[in-house]
Design a protein around this motif. Sequence first.
Motif, PDB file in Angstrom:
ATOM      1  N   ILE A 139      -2.479  -0.929   1.728  1.00 40.38           N
ATOM      2  CA  ILE A 139      -0.954  -0.884   2.283  1.00 40.38           C
ATOM      3  C   ILE A 139      -1.164  -0.196   3.091  1.00 40.38           C
ATOM      4  CG2 ILE A 139       0.746  -0.006   1.107  1.00 40.38           C
ATOM      5  CD1 ILE A 139       0.164  -1.558  -0.766  1.00 40.38           C
TER       6      ILE A 139
ATOM      7  N   SER B  51       5.298   5.948   3.010  1.00 32.23           N
ATOM      8  CA  SER B  51       4.402   5.478   2.001  1.00 32.23           C
ATOM      9  C   SER B  51       2.848   6.230   1.743  1.00 32.23           C
ATOM     10  CB  SER B  51       3.621   4.258   2.238  1.00 32.23           C
ATOM     11  OG  SER B  51       3.493   3.685   3.350  1.00 32.23           O
TER      12      SER B  51
ATOM     13  N   PHE C  68       4.990  -6.398   2.557  1.00 32.63           N
ATOM     14  CA  PHE C  68       4.609  -7.258   1.996  1.00 32.63           C
ATOM     15  C   PHE C  68       5.117  -8.255   1.305  1.00 32.63           C
ATOM     16  CE2 PHE C  68       4.822  -3.125   0.566  1.00 32.63           C
ATOM     17  CZ  PHE C  68       4.029  -2.553  -0.371  1.00 32.63           C
TER      18      PHE C  68
ATOM     19  N   TYR D  54       3.326  -4.458  -7.620  1.00 30.73           N
ATOM     20  CA  TYR D  54       1.930  -4.450  -6.486  1.00 30.73           C
ATOM     21  C   TYR D  54       1.365  -3.088  -7.524  1.00 30.73           C
ATOM     22  CZ  TYR D  54       3.890  -7.798  -3.269  1.00 30.73           C
ATOM     23  OH  TYR D  54       4.031  -8.742  -2.951  1.00 30.73           O
TER      24      TYR D  54
ATOM     25  N   VAL E  18      -1.876  -0.672  -6.817  1.00 27.14           N
ATOM     26  CA  VAL E  18      -2.790  -0.107  -5.572  1.00 27.14           C
ATOM     27  C   VAL E  18      -3.732   0.778  -5.833  1.00 27.14           C
ATOM     28  CG1 VAL E  18      -2.778   0.796  -3.175  1.00 27.14           C
ATOM     29  CG2 VAL E  18      -0.909  -0.357  -4.294  1.00 27.14           C
TER      30      VAL E  18
ATOM     31  N   ILE F 279      -5.220  -3.208  -2.572  1.00 26.71           N
ATOM     32  CA  ILE F 279      -4.489  -3.845  -3.874  1.00 26.71           C
ATOM     33  C   ILE F 279      -4.904  -4.921  -5.057  1.00 26.71           C
ATOM     34  CG2 ILE F 279      -2.494  -5.733  -4.359  1.00 26.71           C
ATOM     35  CD1 ILE F 279      -1.683  -5.669  -1.587  1.00 26.71           C
TER      36      ILE F 279
END
Length: 151
Positions: free
Chosen positions: A9, A24, A103, A119, A121, A127
């Motif tokens: 990611i 993130s 993405f 998604y 993760v 992923i």
Amino acid sequence: MALQVGDKIPNFSAKDSNGNDFDSMSVVGKKSVVFYFYPKDNTPGCTAQACSFRDQYEDFKCLGAEVIGISSDSVNSHQKFVSQHKLPFILLSDNDKKIRTLFGVKPNLFGLLAGRVTYVVDKNGIIQLIFDSMLATNHIPRALEMIKKLV
């Protein structure tokens, strides 16, 4: 190019439903995460999807996973959506569609509707599942099933 299973990611930031900055890296690489992209707050399918994630949120939390919803709605719209449906997880405002583009989430219905893609993760930020379906409530069992496999 769209992210694929096995990809890491990428870093991104956005405003959450409280207007706070979300990075993130605050979750990616620390725990399993379910990122779900959805078209619009307070539409029938999106509300059903959000409420299904809400109803199973404790199952995700017990497995050490976080759930994060992302749409192009404003922070204000997200605040109302969270409050109205008592959503316990983070919603991110992607009003410039940068995260969706990062993405590689494609629009559906001939480009008329933003895509609905989930998604999953792992705790290393890789992923493990990409589930692309306009059938809103199908995302929750698929995501939970993958999280259980990761534990």
